[in-house]
Design a protein around this motif. Structure first.
Motif, PDB file in Angstrom:
ATOM      1  N   ASP A   1     -44.165  58.406  75.893  1.00 40.76           N
ATOM      2  CA  ASP A   1     -44.031  58.160  77.331  1.00 40.76           C
ATOM      3  C   ASP A   1     -44.304  56.708  77.716  1.00 40.76           C
ATOM      4  O   ASP A   1     -44.233  56.348  78.883  1.00 40.76           O
ATOM      5  N   LYS A   2     -44.569  55.841  76.738  1.00 42.92           N
ATOM      6  CA  LYS A   2     -44.875  54.439  77.018  1.00 42.92           C
ATOM      7  C   LYS A   2     -43.724  53.488  76.666  1.00 42.92           C
ATOM      8  O   LYS A   2     -43.823  52.300  76.864  1.00 42.92           O
ATOM      9  N   VAL A   3     -42.637  54.048  76.124  1.00 42.05           N
ATOM     10  CA  VAL A   3     -41.510  53.234  75.682  1.00 42.05           C
ATOM     11  C   VAL A   3     -40.252  53.718  76.386  1.00 42.05           C
ATOM     12  O   VAL A   3     -40.005  54.915  76.487  1.00 42.05           O
ATOM     13  N   GLU A   4     -39.466  52.768  76.886  1.00 42.29           N
ATOM     14  CA  GLU A   4     -38.182  53.117  77.491  1.00 42.29           C
ATOM     15  C   GLU A   4     -37.102  52.966  76.427  1.00 42.29           C
ATOM     16  O   GLU A   4     -36.972  51.915  75.793  1.00 42.29           O
TER      17      GLU A   4
ATOM     18  N   ARG B   1     -44.062  61.010  69.645  1.00 45.72           N
ATOM     19  CA  ARG B   1     -44.914  61.959  70.377  1.00 45.72           C
ATOM     20  C   ARG B   1     -46.258  62.097  69.658  1.00 45.72           C
ATOM     21  O   ARG B   1     -47.312  62.054  70.285  1.00 45.72           O
TER      22      ARG B   1
ATOM     23  N   GLY C   1     -48.536  59.318  70.303  1.00 45.59           N
ATOM     24  CA  GLY C   1     -48.966  59.173  71.689  1.00 45.59           C
ATOM     25  C   GLY C   1     -48.301  58.046  72.441  1.00 45.59           C
ATOM     26  O   GLY C   1     -48.832  57.553  73.437  1.00 45.59           O
ATOM     27  N   VAL C   2     -47.112  57.620  71.994  1.00 41.77           N
ATOM     28  CA  VAL C   2     -46.434  56.500  72.656  1.00 41.77           C
ATOM     29  C   VAL C   2     -45.084  56.872  73.261  1.00 41.77           C
ATOM     30  O   VAL C   2     -44.421  56.026  73.855  1.00 41.77           O
TER      31      VAL C   2
ATOM     32  N   ARG D   1     -55.562  58.396  65.092  1.00 37.82           N
ATOM     33  CA  ARG D   1     -55.463  59.527  66.025  1.00 37.82           C
ATOM     34  C   ARG D   1     -56.052  60.801  65.416  1.00 37.82           C
ATOM     35  O   ARG D   1     -56.479  61.694  66.127  1.00 37.82           O
TER      36      ARG D   1
END
Length: 177
Positions: free
Chosen positions: A82-85, A76, A79-80, A24
Motif C-alpha cells: 500500500d506504499k507503492v504506486e 504484501r 508490508g509495502v 518482519r
C-alpha cells in the motif's frame, strides 16, 4: 557477531527483500552494502544533464488484486504493497537498430508472440513453443514455491524437484535432455 540472527550482504533488491522479510519475522538482521546507497540495480546515477537507470525499470509477475501473482504477495508480505504506486505498462521492450530493425514488444503474451512471429515468420512455431515452455516453467515453479513456503519446510522444494526434471522438460518442449 553474535548480536544478529542473520547477516545479509548486499542491499540490492534481493538483499533488501530478504532483510526486510527476516526483520518482519522478528530476526535481528544486519544488512551490509558497500555502495553509498541501497538498491543495487534499482538505482540510477547522473552524468551531466542525463540520469541513467541502472537496470530495474519494470516488474513482472505482479498480477491483479483479483488474480495476484508472486510479486504482489511478496510486497504484501513485506508490508509495502500500500506504499507503492504501480503503473501498468502496455509495452515492455523496444529493440532498435536504425535502418535495420525496430521492434516494440507488448506486455501481453499473445501480443508478444504476434509481434515476434510477424517480424520472424520462419520462426513462428519455435517462438510459440519457447513462450509456452517459459509459461509452463513459470507456472510449475510458482505453483510449487508458495505451497512450500507456506508449509515452512525449507527442504520441501528440494524434495519436489524430481517432478520437474529434464524428462518432463523434454516432453513439454522438445528440448534436449
Amino acid at each position: 557477531m553474535t548480536d544478529f540472527d542473520a547477516i545479509v550482504i548486499g542491499a540490492g533488491n534481493a538483499g533488501l527483500s530478504a532483510a526486510a522479510g527476516m526483520q518482519r519475522k522478528g530476526l535481528r538482521t544486519l544488512l551490509l552494502e558497500r555502495h553509498n546507497i541501497p538498491g543495487g540495480c534499482g538505482t540510477s546515477f547522473v552524468r551531466g544533464d542525463f540520469e541513467f537507470e541502472v537496470a530495474l525499470h519494470q516488474l513482472s509477475g505482479f498480477g491483479t488484486e483479483a488474480d495476484p501473482f508472486v510479486l504482489r504477495d511478496t510486497f504484501r508480505d513485506l508490508g509495502v504493497l500500500d506504499k507503492v504506486e504501480f503503473v501498468e505498462e502496455g509495452e515492455v521492450y523496444r529493440f532498435c537498430v536504425p535502418g535495420e530493425v525496430d521492434i516494440t514488444l507488448p506486455a501481453d503474451i499473445p501480443g508478444l508472440i504476434h509481434v515476434l512471429s510477424t517480424q520472424f515468420p520462419q520462426e513462428a512455431d519455435a517462438i510459440a513453443r519457447f513462450v509456452q515452455l517459459c509459461g509452463t516453467l513459470c507456472q510449475e515453479y510458482y505453483g510449487v514455491f508458495p505451497r512450500v513456503k507456506r508449509a515452512g519446510d525449507p527442504g520441501a522444494l528440494r524434495k519436489k524437484m524430481p517432478e520437474f526434471g529434464a524428462v518432463r522438460c523434454a516432453q513439454l518442449s522438445g528440448c534436449p535432455g
